[in-house]
Scaffold this active site. Sequence first.
Site, PDB file in Angstrom:
ATOM      1  N   TYR A 148       0.831  -1.207   0.000  1.00  9.06           N
ATOM      2  CA  TYR A 148       0.000   0.000   0.000  1.00  9.06           C
ATOM      3  C   TYR A 148       0.866   1.259   0.000  1.00  9.06           C
ATOM      4  CZ  TYR A 148      -3.805   3.168   1.379  1.00  9.06           C
ATOM      5  OH  TYR A 148      -4.722   4.178   1.422  1.00  9.06           O
ATOM      6  N   GLU A 150       4.133   1.785  -0.754  1.00 10.04           N
ATOM      7  CA  GLU A 150       4.943   1.988  -1.955  1.00 10.04           C
ATOM      8  C   GLU A 150       4.084   2.062  -3.210  1.00 10.04           C
ATOM      9  OE1 GLU A 150       7.695   3.097  -1.482  1.00 10.04           O
ATOM     10  OE2 GLU A 150       9.230   1.694  -0.834  1.00 10.04           O
ATOM     11  N   LYS A 152       1.159   3.523  -3.393  1.00 13.04           N
ATOM     12  CA  LYS A 152       0.681   4.900  -3.446  1.00 13.04           C
ATOM     13  C   LYS A 152       1.810   5.872  -3.777  1.00 13.04           C
ATOM     14  CE  LYS A 152      -3.775   4.678  -2.285  1.00 13.04           C
ATOM     15  NZ  LYS A 152      -4.870   5.249  -3.088  1.00 13.04           N
ATOM     16  N   ASN A 177      -6.528   9.805   8.413  1.00  8.96           N
ATOM     17  CA  ASN A 177      -7.628   8.985   8.932  1.00  8.96           C
ATOM     18  C   ASN A 177      -8.970   9.693   8.763  1.00  8.96           C
ATOM     19  OD1 ASN A 177      -6.283   6.606  10.608  1.00  8.96           O
ATOM     20  ND2 ASN A 177      -5.072   8.444  10.968  1.00  8.96           N
ATOM     21  N   ARG A 214      -2.974  10.842  16.184  1.00  7.47           N
ATOM     22  CA  ARG A 214      -3.594  10.604  14.888  1.00  7.47           C
ATOM     23  C   ARG A 214      -4.303  11.883  14.453  1.00  7.47           C
ATOM     24  NH1 ARG A 214      -0.873   6.827  15.205  1.00  7.47           N
ATOM     25  NH2 ARG A 214      -1.320   4.616  14.872  1.00  7.47           N
TER      26      ARG A 214
END
Length: 239
Positions: A148, A150, A152, A177, A214
């Site tokens: 995912y 790499e 993207k 998020n 986050r």
Amino acid sequence: MFRERTRILVTGGAGFLGSFLCERLLAQGCHVICADNYFTGSRDNIAHLLDNPYFEVIRHDVTIPLYVEVDRIFNLACPASPIHYQFDPVQTTKTSVHGAINMLGLAKRTKARILQASTSEVYGDPAVHPQREEYWGNVNPIGPRACYDEGKRCAETLFFDYHRQHGVAIKVIRIFNTYGPRMHPRDGRVVSNFIIQALAGEPITLYGSGEQTRSFCYVDDLIDGMIASWIPARSMSAP
């Protein structure tokens, strides 16, 4: 924001984010083509849109070229939660890389503007906080999340090279998020985990030391940002 009946392709349009984007674009008077292979998306997410005469649905995998005539492309196709993107990591990489190539080729042919839904995962396990756009990241290229991360990162590379080499008008947004209705309840991400555990009366799981931070965004705000990114004054226009 868009001219009436602007033709827009949304890949991953039956997913969590894609379905809200399709809904908003239709409300603005656009003609929307939703393409999805339903790996993580669901027809239930778009069922309320099916009677709209300006909404089309195509069951399609973006690793295969798609031939439609459009003015704008939002490329959202890719499983986004670790549970889903690690299920078939080779296909995840193909979705990001081959999917980007196919959608960029479509944008080049039709002279459409194209937006890539990238991710905060391009920063990997960041050594700095908060992440700034000029920070290049700290990514493990051989770990279980690399399909995912790499994938993207490679998609972003392709987008900027198509812009530089072919003059394709691009947008790349890095999504952190995001939460809201239509999230898959078992996708393994923070907010959905908290809600499912709370509703079940179970202890809420905190990973690691619990001191990590986050960045959360409600889905409506993200869709606002996606659409606002097409404001001409801030667009990356073809030379």
